[in-house]
Enzyme design. Sequence first.
Site, PDB file in Angstrom:
ATOM      1  N   ASN A  62       1.000  -0.688  -0.103  1.00  0.00           N
ATOM      2  CA  ASN A  62      -0.342  -0.239  -0.410  1.00  0.00           C
ATOM      3  C   ASN A  62       1.099   1.048   0.160  1.00  0.00           C
ATOM      4  O   ASN A  62       1.880   1.799   0.356  1.00  0.00           O
ATOM      5  CB  ASN A  62      -1.170  -0.093   1.106  1.00  0.00           C
ATOM      6  CG  ASN A  62      -0.518  -0.600   2.610  1.00  0.00           C
ATOM      7  OD1 ASN A  62       0.472  -1.296   2.161  1.00  0.00           O
ATOM      8  ND2 ASN A  62      -1.412   0.211   3.590  1.00  0.00           N
ATOM      9  N   GLU A  64       0.467   5.495   1.013  1.00  0.00           N
ATOM     10  CA  GLU A  64      -0.638   6.146   1.017  1.00  0.00           C
ATOM     11  C   GLU A  64      -0.407   8.036   0.806  1.00  0.00           C
ATOM     12  O   GLU A  64       1.172   7.977   0.310  1.00  0.00           O
ATOM     13  CB  GLU A  64      -1.330   6.118   2.603  1.00  0.00           C
ATOM     14  CG  GLU A  64      -1.284   4.954   3.028  1.00  0.00           C
ATOM     15  CD  GLU A  64      -1.696   4.312   4.738  1.00  0.00           C
ATOM     16  OE1 GLU A  64      -1.009   5.538   5.725  1.00  0.00           O
ATOM     17  OE2 GLU A  64      -2.080   3.902   4.966  1.00  0.00           O
ATOM     18  N   CYS A  73      -4.321   1.171  -2.076  1.00  0.00           N
ATOM     19  CA  CYS A  73      -3.859  -0.668  -1.346  1.00  0.00           C
ATOM     20  C   CYS A  73      -2.850  -0.982  -2.017  1.00  0.00           C
ATOM     21  O   CYS A  73      -2.580  -1.313  -3.605  1.00  0.00           O
ATOM     22  CB  CYS A  73      -5.185  -0.956  -1.612  1.00  0.00           C
ATOM     23  SG  CYS A  73      -6.452  -0.833  -0.816  1.00  0.00           S
ATOM     24  N   GLU A  75      -3.002  -4.633  -2.876  1.00  0.00           N
ATOM     25  CA  GLU A  75      -3.504  -5.477  -3.597  1.00  0.00           C
ATOM     26  C   GLU A  75      -3.618  -4.893  -5.148  1.00  0.00           C
ATOM     27  O   GLU A  75      -3.046  -5.016  -6.208  1.00  0.00           O
ATOM     28  CB  GLU A  75      -4.738  -5.826  -3.584  1.00  0.00           C
ATOM     29  CG  GLU A  75      -5.391  -6.950  -2.719  1.00  0.00           C
ATOM     30  CD  GLU A  75      -5.314  -5.647  -1.416  1.00  0.00           C
ATOM     31  OE1 GLU A  75      -4.692  -5.043  -1.048  1.00  0.00           O
ATOM     32  OE2 GLU A  75      -5.751  -6.134  -0.549  1.00  0.00           O
ATOM     33  N   CYS A 112     -10.067  -5.218   0.790  1.00  0.00           N
ATOM     34  CA  CYS A 112     -11.457  -4.492   0.407  1.00  0.00           C
ATOM     35  C   CYS A 112     -11.930  -4.684  -0.870  1.00  0.00           C
ATOM     36  O   CYS A 112     -11.574  -5.346  -1.602  1.00  0.00           O
ATOM     37  CB  CYS A 112     -10.397  -2.762   0.926  1.00  0.00           C
ATOM     38  SG  CYS A 112     -10.333  -2.625  -0.728  1.00  0.00           S
ATOM     39  N   CYS A 115     -10.590  -3.550  -3.960  1.00  0.00           N
ATOM     40  CA  CYS A 115      -9.389  -4.430  -4.948  1.00  0.00           C
ATOM     41  C   CYS A 115      -9.958  -5.544  -5.399  1.00  0.00           C
ATOM     42  O   CYS A 115     -10.101  -6.612  -5.569  1.00  0.00           O
ATOM     43  CB  CYS A 115      -8.693  -5.052  -3.500  1.00  0.00           C
ATOM     44  SG  CYS A 115      -7.973  -2.854  -3.054  1.00  0.00           S
TER      45      CYS A 115
HETATM   46  N1  THU Z   1      -5.434  -1.860   2.298  1.00  0.00           N
HETATM   47  C1  THU Z   1      -4.832  -2.182   1.414  1.00  0.00           C
HETATM   48  O1  THU Z   1      -3.424  -2.229   1.244  1.00  0.00           O
HETATM   49  N2  THU Z   1      -5.396  -3.615   1.184  1.00  0.00           N
HETATM   50  C2  THU Z   1      -6.672  -3.657   1.069  1.00  0.00           C
HETATM   51  O2  THU Z   1      -7.511  -4.653   0.578  1.00  0.00           O
HETATM   52  C3  THU Z   1      -7.351  -2.741   2.524  1.00  0.00           C
HETATM   53  C4  THU Z   1      -6.515  -1.899   3.345  1.00  0.00           C
HETATM   54  C5  THU Z   1      -5.052  -0.483   3.053  1.00  0.00           C
HETATM   55  C6  THU Z   1      -4.549   1.259   2.162  1.00  0.00           C
HETATM   56  C7  THU Z   1      -4.660   1.409   3.611  1.00  0.00           C
HETATM   57  O3  THU Z   1      -3.221   2.356   3.083  1.00  0.00           O
HETATM   58  C8  THU Z   1      -4.075   0.624   4.743  1.00  0.00           C
HETATM   59  O4  THU Z   1      -4.824  -0.686   4.326  1.00  0.00           O
HETATM   60  C9  THU Z   1      -5.602   1.243   6.116  1.00  0.00           C
HETATM   61  O5  THU Z   1      -6.748   0.998   5.440  1.00  0.00           O
END
Ligand code: THU
Length: 160
Positions: A62, A64, A73, A75, A112, A115
Site C-alpha cells: 500500500n 498512502e 491498496c 492489491e 477490501c 480491491c
Molecule cells: N489496505 C490495503 O492495502 N488493502 C486492503 O485490502 C485494505 C486496506 C491499505 C489501505 C491503507 O493504506 C491502509 O491499508 C489502511 O486502510
Amino acid sequence: MKDIKIESTLTVYENFNELPSDIASLMEKAIEARKNAYAPYSNFSVGAAILLDNNQIVTGNNQENASYPSGLCAERTAIYYAGSQYPNAKIVKMTLTAGSRINQTITPIPPCGACRQAISEYEVKQESPIEIYFMGETGKVVKSDSLANLLPLGFDRSFL
Ligand code: THU
C-alpha cells in the site's frame, strides 16, 4: 417471490506452516513486500504477491498519501503493475498479508471491496480463477479458490 441463497466455501489453514510449500514461498514474497509499504498515516502495512502463468512474480504494497483518498491498496498496486507489465499473462495465485504497527494483526485480513472489484476484472478477462490466500502478520491463513467466491453479485463487463 423466492429467496436465493449465496454460499462461499473457504479453506482455513491454522498457520503459515500448514501452507503448501509453493504457497508459503509466495506468501514470503508478500511478507517482504509488506515491509516496503508506505503507510505513515494508517500504520497499517499490506503486502501482496502475484504469481503469473509465465512464472513471473509481481509484488506490491500500500502507498498512502497526505491527501488520503489518493493512496492505493497493496492489491491494486500489485495487480495494476502485473496488468501493465504482462498484459497477456494470466494471474494464477495471489497472497496477501497485513499488519499494524500499533497492535499485532493475528486475524486474516481480506482484500477490501474496491480491491475485490479490481481483481475481479482480471479474473473475468482471463476466464480462469485467481486463487487468493490472505493472512494477518501471523495466525490463520484463509484461501479462496477464486475472486468470485469473495464477491457475490459482482459487477462485470457482461452488464455493459
Ligand atoms: N489496505 C490495503 O492495502 N488493502 C486492503 O485490502 C485494505 C486496506 C491499505 C489501505 C491503507 O493504506 C491502509 O491499508 C489502511 O486502510
